[in-house]
Motif scaffolding. Structure first.
Motif, mmCIF file in Angstrom:
data_model
loop_
_atom_site.group_PDB
_atom_site.id
_atom_site.type_symbol
_atom_site.label_atom_id
_atom_site.label_comp_id
_atom_site.label_asym_id
_atom_site.label_seq_id
_atom_site.Cartn_x
_atom_site.Cartn_y
_atom_site.Cartn_z
ATOM 1 N N VAL A 287 6.110 7.705 -4.741
ATOM 2 C CA VAL A 287 5.968 6.301 -5.131
ATOM 3 C C VAL A 287 4.941 5.628 -4.217
ATOM 4 C CG1 VAL A 287 8.344 6.152 -5.987
ATOM 5 C CG2 VAL A 287 7.848 5.486 -3.634
ATOM 6 N N THR A 288 4.479 4.477 -4.645
ATOM 7 C CA THR A 288 3.547 3.701 -3.839
ATOM 8 C C THR A 288 4.177 3.409 -2.475
ATOM 9 O OG1 THR A 288 2.573 2.759 -5.816
ATOM 10 C CG2 THR A 288 2.264 1.514 -3.780
ATOM 11 N N SER A 289 3.388 3.564 -1.441
ATOM 12 C CA SER A 289 3.796 3.320 -0.044
ATOM 13 C C SER A 289 4.627 4.447 0.560
ATOM 14 C CB SER A 289 4.592 2.017 0.121
ATOM 15 O OG SER A 289 3.736 0.943 -0.042
ATOM 16 N N SER A 290 4.708 5.581 -0.125
ATOM 17 C CA SER A 290 5.501 6.672 0.450
ATOM 18 C C SER A 290 4.654 7.561 1.368
ATOM 19 C CB SER A 290 6.131 7.522 -0.664
ATOM 20 O OG SER A 290 5.121 8.071 -1.490
ATOM 21 N N GLY A 291 3.311 7.407 1.311
ATOM 22 C CA GLY A 291 2.472 8.181 2.231
ATOM 23 C C GLY A 291 1.516 9.167 1.575
ATOM 24 N N LYS A 292 1.207 8.992 0.295
ATOM 25 C CA LYS A 292 0.290 9.928 -0.392
ATOM 26 C C LYS A 292 -1.119 9.850 0.204
ATOM 27 C CE LYS A 292 0.935 8.047 -4.417
ATOM 28 N NZ LYS A 292 1.951 7.061 -4.005
ATOM 29 N N THR A 293 -1.628 8.628 0.304
ATOM 30 C CA THR A 293 -3.000 8.473 0.793
ATOM 31 C C THR A 293 -3.072 8.817 2.277
ATOM 32 O OG1 THR A 293 -3.388 6.806 -0.911
ATOM 33 C CG2 THR A 293 -4.948 6.849 0.917
ATOM 34 N N HIS A 294 -2.036 8.457 3.007
ATOM 35 C CA HIS A 294 -1.963 8.845 4.429
ATOM 36 C C HIS A 294 -2.055 10.374 4.540
ATOM 37 C CE1 HIS A 294 -0.648 8.548 8.644
ATOM 38 N NE2 HIS A 294 0.097 9.617 8.382
ATOM 39 N N ARG B 118 7.567 15.512 2.291
ATOM 40 C CA ARG B 118 7.197 14.920 3.580
ATOM 41 C C ARG B 118 7.803 13.521 3.707
ATOM 42 N NH1 ARG B 118 1.363 13.104 6.305
ATOM 43 N NH2 ARG B 118 2.198 13.306 8.416
ATOM 44 N N PHE B 119 8.618 13.321 4.730
ATOM 45 C CA PHE B 119 9.150 11.991 5.010
ATOM 46 C C PHE B 119 8.132 11.201 5.808
ATOM 47 C CE2 PHE B 119 13.289 13.925 4.249
ATOM 48 C CZ PHE B 119 14.003 12.880 3.668
ATOM 49 N N ARG B 120 8.012 9.914 5.514
ATOM 50 C CA ARG B 120 7.287 9.059 6.449
ATOM 51 C C ARG B 120 8.330 8.353 7.308
ATOM 52 N NH1 ARG B 120 8.051 3.780 5.300
ATOM 53 N NH2 ARG B 120 7.690 2.886 3.220
ATOM 54 N N PRO B 121 7.912 7.824 8.472
ATOM 55 C CA PRO B 121 8.887 7.072 9.269
ATOM 56 C C PRO B 121 9.136 5.707 8.620
ATOM 57 C CG PRO B 121 6.806 7.442 10.503
ATOM 58 C CD PRO B 121 6.585 7.899 9.097
HETATM 59 P P1 ADP Z 1 0.762 5.611 -0.799
HETATM 60 O O1 ADP Z 1 -0.625 6.145 -0.821
HETATM 61 O O2 ADP Z 1 1.794 6.612 -1.205
HETATM 62 O O3 ADP Z 1 0.894 4.321 -1.552
HETATM 63 P P2 ADP Z 1 0.210 5.157 1.974
HETATM 64 O O4 ADP Z 1 -0.318 6.485 2.341
HETATM 65 O O5 ADP Z 1 -0.790 4.068 1.773
HETATM 66 O O6 ADP Z 1 1.146 5.249 0.715
HETATM 67 O O7 ADP Z 1 1.278 4.766 3.097
HETATM 68 C C1 ADP Z 1 1.873 3.467 3.189
HETATM 69 C C2 ADP Z 1 1.898 3.050 4.668
HETATM 70 O O8 ADP Z 1 2.728 3.922 5.426
HETATM 71 C C3 ADP Z 1 0.533 3.089 5.323
HETATM 72 O O9 ADP Z 1 0.434 2.017 6.236
HETATM 73 C C4 ADP Z 1 0.530 4.412 6.059
HETATM 74 O O10 ADP Z 1 -0.326 4.392 7.167
HETATM 75 C C5 ADP Z 1 1.993 4.557 6.467
HETATM 76 N N1 ADP Z 1 2.404 5.969 6.496
HETATM 77 C C6 ADP Z 1 2.572 6.772 5.432
HETATM 78 N N2 ADP Z 1 2.969 8.004 5.787
HETATM 79 C C7 ADP Z 1 3.047 7.993 7.133
HETATM 80 C C8 ADP Z 1 3.407 8.972 8.120
HETATM 81 N N3 ADP Z 1 3.766 10.220 7.771
HETATM 82 N N4 ADP Z 1 3.379 8.593 9.411
HETATM 83 C C9 ADP Z 1 3.029 7.344 9.768
HETATM 84 N N5 ADP Z 1 2.681 6.370 8.898
HETATM 85 C C10 ADP Z 1 2.681 6.675 7.599
#
Ligand code: ADP
Ligand code: MG
Length: 394
Positions: free
Chosen positions: A148-155, A73-76
């Motif tokens: 990796v951190t900030s890639s969108g896992k928790t999102h 899954r790509f995040r923007p």
């Molecule tokens: P991780 O848990 O991998 O460290 P986060 O889920 O906290 O990363 O995501 C980092 C930031 O990017 C957050 O502000 C999150 O809301 C945003 N983000 C991540 N994935 C997406 C997505 N698919 N669409 C929009 N924003 C996203």
């Protein structure tokens, strides 16, 4: 939803599975080839930026059905990354391939690739719902967010009010299935744990620190973990919120530290037929594990001993996870090293047998993360070796 199981005695959730046999044979035939190098195929020219930011909804895709699925899954790009002039280093080339912008001959195929405008709801429908449905029918399920951190896992796993993640969507679906299945009685229990530096802590019980993983004839379990019976989605989600308060992490640098532990939210589902003629019919017992993994970034640059130690534990458990999943996708009955990490050890009963597994790898397209994203893509490729041609013809 009333339960006839008053007792909380532990039973194995390693239930006899009746999952339909899905085959990854098509991929096995090419696995030797794709272990050595990323597959490459002809390059299609495309305006990637337009592709990335198109407002059009994602094309309707088929839901995944295999027992082990690996998706990306790509995040923007974030507003900050856009302001900083970040460029696109990797892009989704169709529904199953990720390609390097700088070197288009580098490409990897997966069961599905979700572009940056794809909603979590869509990711759930394609890559998670079949696991949740299976768990409600007695088939163990595990869903991981890796990256990796900030890639969108928790999102992806937790989400927020505007965009609920896989955990709230799964919990909601579980209760909907209960409502729609009057012929069975269900009992749902949840537990929520964290693995930090190979130590298992109970997030629903602050006193439950350094819990042991045990095994008996019924399977592997965390000794003394608190399990709460839940009666509604809101109840289950309030437990997660409470559990977050007990994370090992200090409040000073929550984001940094929260990325150093794995969290495992587990729904244990017990069901049995109701009615007078149900005597002797099987009780289904299964577990659904929803996992937000520690950040997979390499720890080479870490300077302090504490960070290096954390990094070493994380690397080891993620490496073991990759090995375990790749052995499962290969479908060989060779030795599977569950015991090499706490994470795989405690998931052993769910991963082995016919349990369903969905590995969702989150990545950023940003060029400043080119190498780390490449590492994630290689990890996902190793977990399930899919040849590009096969993926595109699927
Ligand atoms: P991780 O848990 O991998 O460290 P986060 O889920 O906290 O990363 O995501 C980092 C930031 O990017 C957050 O502000 C999150 O809301 C945003 N983000 C991540 N994935 C997406 C997505 N698919 N669409 C929009 N924003 C996203
Ligand atoms: Mg996170």
């Amino acid at each position: 939803m009333a339960s006839k199981y008053g007792s909380k005695t532990r039973k194995s959730a390693n239930s006899a599975s009746t999952s339909t046999t899905t085959s990854s044979k098509k991929y096995l035939e090419t696995s030797a080839e794709c272990q050595t190098s990323p597959a490459s195929s002809s390059v299609r020219s495309k305006n990637h930026h337009q592709y990335f930011y198109s407002e059009s909804p994602p094309v309707e895709t088929e839901k995944l059905k295999e027992n082990v699925t690996v998706t990306v899954r790509f995040r923007p790009l974030s507003p900050k990354e856009i302001r900083q002039g970040e460029e696109i280093a990797w892009y989704a080339d169709g529904e199953t391939v990720v390609r390097s912008e700088h070197n288009p001959s580098i490409a990897y195929a997966y069961d599905r690739v979700f572009g940056p405008t794809t909603t979590t709801r869509h990711v759930y429908d394609v890559a998670a719902q079949h696991v949740v449905n299976g768990a409600m029918e007695g088939i163990n399920g595990t869903i991981f967010a890796y990256g990796v951190t900030s890639s969108g896992k928790t999102h992806t796993m937790h989400g927020d009010q505007r965009s609920p993640g896989i955990i709230p969507l799964a919990v909601k679906d579980a209760f909907s299935i209960i409502q729609e299945t009057p012929s069975r009685e269900f009992l749902l229990r949840v537990s929520y744990i964290e693995i930090y530096n190979e130590v298992v802590n109970d997030l629903l019980n602050p006193a439950g620190q350094n819990l042991r993983i045990r095994e008996d004839h019924q399977g592997v379990f965390v000794e003394g973990v608190k399990e709460e019976v839940v009666l509604s989605p809101a109840h289950a989600l309030s437990l997660i919120a409470a559990g977050e308060e007990h994370r090992h992490v200090g409040s000073t640098n929550f984001n940094l530290l929260s990325s150093r532990s794995h969290t495992i939210f587990t729904l244990t589902i017990e069901s049995s037929p109701c009615g007078e003629n149900s005597e002797g019919e099987a009780v289904n017992l299964s577990q659904l594990h929803l996992i937000d993994l520690a950040g997979s970034e390499s720890s080479k640059a870490e300077t302090t001993g504490v960070r290096r130690k954390e990094g070493a534990y994380i690397n080891k458990s993620l490496l073991t996870l990759g090995t375990v999943i790749s052995k499962l996708t290969e479908g060989r009955s060779t030795h599977i090293p569950y015991r090499d990490s706490k994470l795989t050890r405690l998931l052993q009963s769910s991963l082995s047998g016919h349990g369903r597994v969905s590995l969702i790898c989150t990545v950023t397209p940003a060029s400043s993360n080119t190498e780390e994203t490449h590492n994630t893509l290689k990890f996902a490729h190793r977990a399930k070796c899919i040849e590009i041609q096969a993926a595109q013809n699927k």
